[in-house]
Design a protein around this motif. Structure first.
Motif, mmCIF file in Angstrom:
data_model
loop_
_atom_site.group_PDB
_atom_site.id
_atom_site.type_symbol
_atom_site.label_atom_id
_atom_site.label_comp_id
_atom_site.label_asym_id
_atom_site.label_seq_id
_atom_site.Cartn_x
_atom_site.Cartn_y
_atom_site.Cartn_z
ATOM 1 N N GLU A 23 0.839 -1.208 0.000
ATOM 2 C CA GLU A 23 0.000 0.000 0.000
ATOM 3 C C GLU A 23 0.875 1.261 0.000
ATOM 4 O O GLU A 23 1.791 1.410 0.814
ATOM 5 N N GLY A 24 0.590 2.143 -0.963
ATOM 6 C CA GLY A 24 1.305 3.408 -1.048
ATOM 7 C C GLY A 24 2.685 3.316 -1.682
ATOM 8 O O GLY A 24 3.366 4.342 -1.814
ATOM 9 N N ALA A 25 3.131 2.122 -2.050
ATOM 10 C CA ALA A 25 4.467 1.969 -2.633
ATOM 11 C C ALA A 25 4.450 2.394 -4.097
ATOM 12 O O ALA A 25 3.435 2.259 -4.780
ATOM 13 N N PRO A 26 5.570 2.933 -4.584
ATOM 14 C CA PRO A 26 5.628 3.340 -5.999
ATOM 15 C C PRO A 26 5.682 2.117 -6.912
ATOM 16 O O PRO A 26 6.160 1.046 -6.516
#
Length: 261
Positions: A23-26
């Motif tokens: 979650e939220g990782a590029p």
């Protein structure tokens, strides 16, 4: 010349790839590695000379020649698409690096096609290509297909017009069988039976297609008319190697042949 971008990479061996993300990782970048296929128009032609006397004395001769010459051109083109060497003509599927050749069975008799051959050929056909694949055979192969059974004694060929197959073509392992009189190698040679999805063969043709011209001047002093047909075309399978499964390194292709027996 026409250059086409070709992507021969499956998602597990390069090119465009997908990754699981927290979650939220590029996102992880991937880049397609495209190859290039070059196609060049080749010229195919036919020239027919007919005397004025023959044209005057033979009913419908001109119409006959005009019908037969394009047929001869298409026969030559079909032969090149099958086995052309790429020198001044298309590169045929039998000379494609994408092709897979299935070996004959140990001790298999000469000039035969057996059930294990076609089962192994079908297993080498890419899953995505199976729905569009067709068996192309030398007409001499069909007699053997009609008697073909698998190891369990089941017939695997359905003849055209039979109770379970009301189409114009026989089916072998569920795929249509097209019997060809011309261009196909002899019974027992590689190419006498081919399983192929011809959407993997790319072709280019000059917009005019088959061009026709008539000249009464070329052989004017001999009262001969010259009928000429020409066509500019190229065809090839641009893919250079079979596809390998992600696990197990099993090779598959959209063009499968049986080795010479």
């Amino acid at each position: 010349n026409l250059s086409l971008p070709i992507d021969e990479n499956a998602p597990w061996n390069g090119g465009v790839q997908a990754y699981w993300l927290a979650e939220g990782a590029p996102l992880t970048e991937s880049k397609s590695k495209l190859g290039m296929a070059s196609m060049k128009l080749n010229k195919l032609g036919a020239l027919v000379k007919i005397t004025d006397e023959l044209l005057e004395d033979t009913v419908a001769l001109e119409s006959y020649v005009k019908a037969m010459a394009p047929e001869a051109i298409m026969h030559k083109l079909n032969g090149a698409i099958l086995s052309g060497d790429g020198v001044g003509k298309p590169t045929g599927i039998l000379n494609s690096g994408f092709k897979i050749q299935v070996a004959a069975e140990g001790g298999q008799a000469a000039d035969t096609v057996v059930a294990k051959n076609v089962i192994k050929m079908f297993s080498k056909m890419l899953p995505a290509a199976r729905a569009n694949s067709v068996w192309y055979i030398n007409a001499a192969v069909e007699e053997q297909l009609r008697l073909m059974k698998d190891d369990l004694g089941n017939f695997i060929y359905l003849a055209p017009g039979s109770q379970l197959n009301q189409s114009l073509y026989g089916t072998l392992l569920g795929r249509p069988v097209v019997s060809l009189l011309g261009s196909m190698p002899a019974l027992g040679d590689e190419g006498d039976i081919i399983l192929a999805d011809l959407s993997y063969v790319y072709s280019i043709t000059k917009v005019a297609g088959i061009k026709q011209a008539v000249s009464a001047h070329l052989y004017f002093e001999r009262d001969i008319q010259a009928f000429k047909w020409t066509m500019r075309v190229d065809a090839q399978c641009p893919f250079k190697a079979p596809v390998t499964t992600e696990f197990g390194a099993y090779q598959m292709s959209g063009i499968v042949t049986l080795a010479a027996r």
